[in-house]
Design a protein around this motif. Structure first.
Motif, short mmCIF file in Angstrom:
data_model
loop_
_atom_site.label_atom_id
_atom_site.label_comp_id
_atom_site.label_asym_id
_atom_site.label_seq_id
_atom_site.Cartn_x
_atom_site.Cartn_y
_atom_site.Cartn_z
N HIS A 57 0.83 -1.20 0.00
CA HIS A 57 0.00 0.00 0.00
C HIS A 57 0.87 1.26 0.00
O HIS A 57 1.53 1.53 -0.99
N GLN A 58 0.91 2.04 1.07
CA GLN A 58 1.63 3.32 1.01
C GLN A 58 3.10 3.13 0.63
O GLN A 58 3.65 3.89 -0.16
N THR A 59 3.75 2.11 1.17
CA THR A 59 5.17 1.90 0.90
C THR A 59 5.43 1.62 -0.57
O THR A 59 6.40 2.15 -1.15
N GLY A 60 4.58 0.81 -1.18
CA GLY A 60 4.83 0.38 -2.56
C GLY A 60 4.15 1.22 -3.61
O GLY A 60 4.26 0.92 -4.80
N ARG A 61 3.44 2.28 -3.20
CA ARG A 61 2.68 3.08 -4.16
C ARG A 61 3.02 4.56 -4.05
O ARG A 61 2.18 5.41 -4.28
N ASN A 62 4.25 4.87 -3.67
CA ASN A 62 4.67 6.27 -3.64
C ASN A 62 5.68 6.52 -4.75
O ASN A 62 5.95 5.65 -5.57
N SER A 63 6.26 7.71 -4.77
CA SER A 63 7.15 8.08 -5.87
C SER A 63 8.57 7.57 -5.68
O SER A 63 9.43 7.79 -6.54
N GLY A 64 8.85 6.88 -4.57
CA GLY A 64 10.17 6.29 -4.37
C GLY A 64 11.25 7.29 -4.00
O GLY A 64 12.44 6.98 -4.14
N VAL A 65 10.86 8.45 -3.50
CA VAL A 65 11.83 9.51 -3.22
C VAL A 65 12.37 9.38 -1.80
O VAL A 65 11.61 9.20 -0.85
N ILE A 66 13.68 9.49 -1.67
CA ILE A 66 14.34 9.63 -0.37
C ILE A 66 14.37 11.13 -0.08
O ILE A 66 15.16 11.87 -0.66
N ASP A 349 1.77 13.40 -23.71
CA ASP A 349 2.95 12.87 -23.02
C ASP A 349 2.59 12.18 -21.70
O ASP A 349 3.44 11.51 -21.11
N LEU A 350 1.34 12.35 -21.23
CA LEU A 350 0.95 11.82 -19.92
C LEU A 350 0.25 10.47 -20.09
O LEU A 350 -0.81 10.37 -20.69
N VAL A 351 0.87 9.44 -19.54
CA VAL A 351 0.35 8.08 -19.62
C VAL A 351 -0.11 7.67 -18.22
O VAL A 351 0.70 7.69 -17.28
N PRO A 352 -1.39 7.32 -18.03
CA PRO A 352 -1.88 6.98 -16.68
C PRO A 352 -1.04 5.89 -16.03
O PRO A 352 -0.63 4.91 -16.67
N ALA A 353 -0.74 6.08 -14.75
CA ALA A 353 0.05 5.13 -13.97
C ALA A 353 -0.69 4.78 -12.69
O ALA A 353 -1.74 5.36 -12.39
N ALA A 354 -0.16 3.83 -11.94
CA ALA A 354 -0.81 3.38 -10.70
C ALA A 354 -0.89 4.52 -9.68
O ALA A 354 0.04 5.31 -9.54
N ALA A 355 -2.01 4.57 -8.99
CA ALA A 355 -2.23 5.59 -7.96
C ALA A 355 -1.82 5.06 -6.60
O ALA A 355 -1.64 3.86 -6.39
N GLY A 356 -1.68 5.99 -5.64
CA GLY A 356 -1.44 5.63 -4.25
C GLY A 356 -2.49 6.29 -3.38
O GLY A 356 -3.25 7.15 -3.84
N VAL A 357 -2.57 5.88 -2.12
CA VAL A 357 -3.47 6.52 -1.16
C VAL A 357 -2.68 6.89 0.08
O VAL A 357 -1.96 6.06 0.65
N ARG A 358 -2.81 8.15 0.48
CA ARG A 358 -2.15 8.66 1.68
C ARG A 358 -3.08 8.52 2.87
O ARG A 358 -4.24 8.95 2.83
N ALA A 359 -2.57 7.94 3.95
CA ALA A 359 -3.33 7.82 5.19
C ALA A 359 -3.08 9.07 6.02
O ALA A 359 -2.11 9.16 6.77
N GLN A 360 -3.97 10.06 5.87
CA GLN A 360 -3.80 11.34 6.54
C GLN A 360 -4.66 11.41 7.80
O GLN A 360 -5.88 11.29 7.73
N ALA A 361 -4.02 11.60 8.94
CA ALA A 361 -4.77 11.75 10.20
C ALA A 361 -5.36 13.15 10.29
O ALA A 361 -4.67 14.14 10.05
N VAL A 362 -6.64 13.22 10.62
CA VAL A 362 -7.36 14.48 10.75
C VAL A 362 -7.90 14.60 12.17
O VAL A 362 -8.52 13.67 12.69
N LEU A 363 -7.68 15.75 12.79
CA LEU A 363 -8.15 16.00 14.14
C LEU A 363 -9.64 16.33 14.16
O LEU A 363 -10.23 16.65 13.12
#
Length: 412
Positions: A57-66, A349-363
């Motif tokens: 999920h979040q780990t495998g579906r982000n942009s891979g940036v350090i 130039d834009l080719v659809p790619a896999a999406a990710g989901v961010r688990a954002q905590a809301v107060l």
């Protein structure tokens, strides 16, 4: 759910399956298991992951940036752990032969009103101990010939890596028992007996201490345990495209972010595979694992809209949200956002790619939690907000969660 009690002479003892039971096989959960077994050899750790493998999920579906840590408030957990974690992540990848590269990145101001925010990032970077080079408009081409802007900064410590590979290596090196396909259905905690978890397959796993690294479901697991997290996870889908002409981008290019939001804006990322990803935007998802508009889970939508903070957040930020929604449904609008940085790009130039989901905590008051959030309960440690840069910071986060879990274990 019943605990198994064993008679030993005249003494009744509980048969535990492990000392620490970790829920969640993403990079934070696996880093926690890795840190526990290194800090306290002999500690029995079991990780329950509902998917058939790690980091789905979040780990495998982000942009891979350090991430370098330049964005985060000095002294915050995000700032400290990202700066430390970036260096440690590069070292970990090098040690285990995991694909990575330290590429540096540009943060580019394209409008005059962004210039003060860009300068503020320079100051923040220096406060966080990050080397930053300021660039004028003509100097941008030294790094990215096709990128245009009024000014930019170059952050040399940013890079990219294979976070899924990191997660796999953490699982292997931890020595923990990893159970895949183990979705948590119920948690039973008793102060004198520990914590028992039943999975949807009917298995029961007993531990002395529970560590909740359930990501998109961390608030629900906390409540199953009997602890009120005082936040709710609101899922935001991040949609990506791949660039059909990757030669237009050499490395990593980011806009100046809006400090009111924890999102970094649509950016350009050349990954370790040589391809260039563009995105993400940030739109409300209709399921916690809602990777497309067609994925709708009414129970999860109902739970989200029942949280008062969601409505307060919506009233406060509806204009921003409307822009993100427009870019979600219109490739032309998404292209306009990209062309601010990269004028040569076209919608073709834009080719659809896999999406990710961010688990954002809301107060409850509608505030977006802007730092990592770790809380403790009886026999439990809960990681309640760990979106980006959690993958970058996973090694120091894992050590902190491990420290707390071992302290709880020592007291039981």
């Amino acid at each position: 759910m019943h605990y198994r009690i064993r008679e030993v002479g005249q003494v009744r003892t509980l048969a535990y399956d492990c000392d620490v039971l970790v829920i969640g096989g993403g990079i934070v959960g696996l880093s926690t298991a890795y840190a526990i077994t290194r800090a306290a050899p002999g500690t029995r750790v079991t990780v329950l992951e509902k998917e058939p493998g790690p980091a789905r999920h979040q780990t495998g579906r982000n942009s891979g940036v350090i991430h370098s840590g330049i964005y985060y408030r000095p002294g915050s957990l995000k700032a400290r752990y990202a700066v430390r974690g970036a260096a440690e992540m590069v070292k970990f990848c090098a040690e285990y032969g995991i694909a990575h590269a330290v590429t540096g990145k540009l943060i580019v101001a394209t409008e005059r009103e962004e210039l003060p925010r860009l300068h503020a990032l320079v100051q923040r970077g220096r406060e966080n101990g990050i080397p930053v080079r300021e660039l004028g408009a003509t100097q941008i081409a030294e790094y990215e010939p096709e990128v245009r802007g009024l000014a930019a900064i170059h952050v040399g410590t940013t890079g990219v890596c294979d976070f899924v590979g990191v997660a796999r290596q953490l699982a292997e090196a931890s020595g923990a028992e990893i159970r895949y396909g183990a979705e948590v259905e119920r948690v039973d905690r008793r102060a004198e007996l520990g914590v028992a978890v039943r999975t949807t397959r009917g298995d029961v796993v007993r531990g002395r201490v529970l560590v909740n690294c359930a990501g998109l479901y961390c608030d629900e697991v906390a409540r199953m345990t009997g602890d009120e997290p005082e936040v709710r996870i609101v899922p935001f889908r991040g949609e990506y495209y791949s660039l059909a002409r990757p030669e237009l981008v050499r490395g990593l290019v980011y806009p100046v972010p809006d400090p009111a939001f924890p999102f970094l804006g649509v950016h350009l990322t050349r990954g370790i595979d040589g391809g260039v990803h563009i995105g993400p935007n940030a739109v409300p998802a209709l399921a916690r694992e809602g990777y497309g508009w067609g994925v709708v889970r009414p129970r999860e939508v109902g739970a989200t809209v029942a949280w008062p903070g969601v409505w307060r957040m919506a009233r406060r930020h509806w204009r921003y949200g409307a822009g993100e929604l427009r870019r979600s449904v219109s490739r032309a609008a998404f292209t306009v956002a990209v062309r601010r940085l990269l004028p040569a790009v076209t919608s073709d130039d834009l080719v659809p790619a896999a999406a990710g989901v961010r688990a954002q905590a809301v107060l409850r008051d509608g505030g977006l939690v802007d730092d990592f959030l770790i809380r403790e309960g009886a026999r439990a440690v809960h990681v309640l907000n760990a979106p980006s840069p959690a993958a970058t910071a996973s090694l120091p986060i894992g050590r902190e969660v491990a420290r707390r879990a071992l302290a709880v274990l020592e007291g039981v």
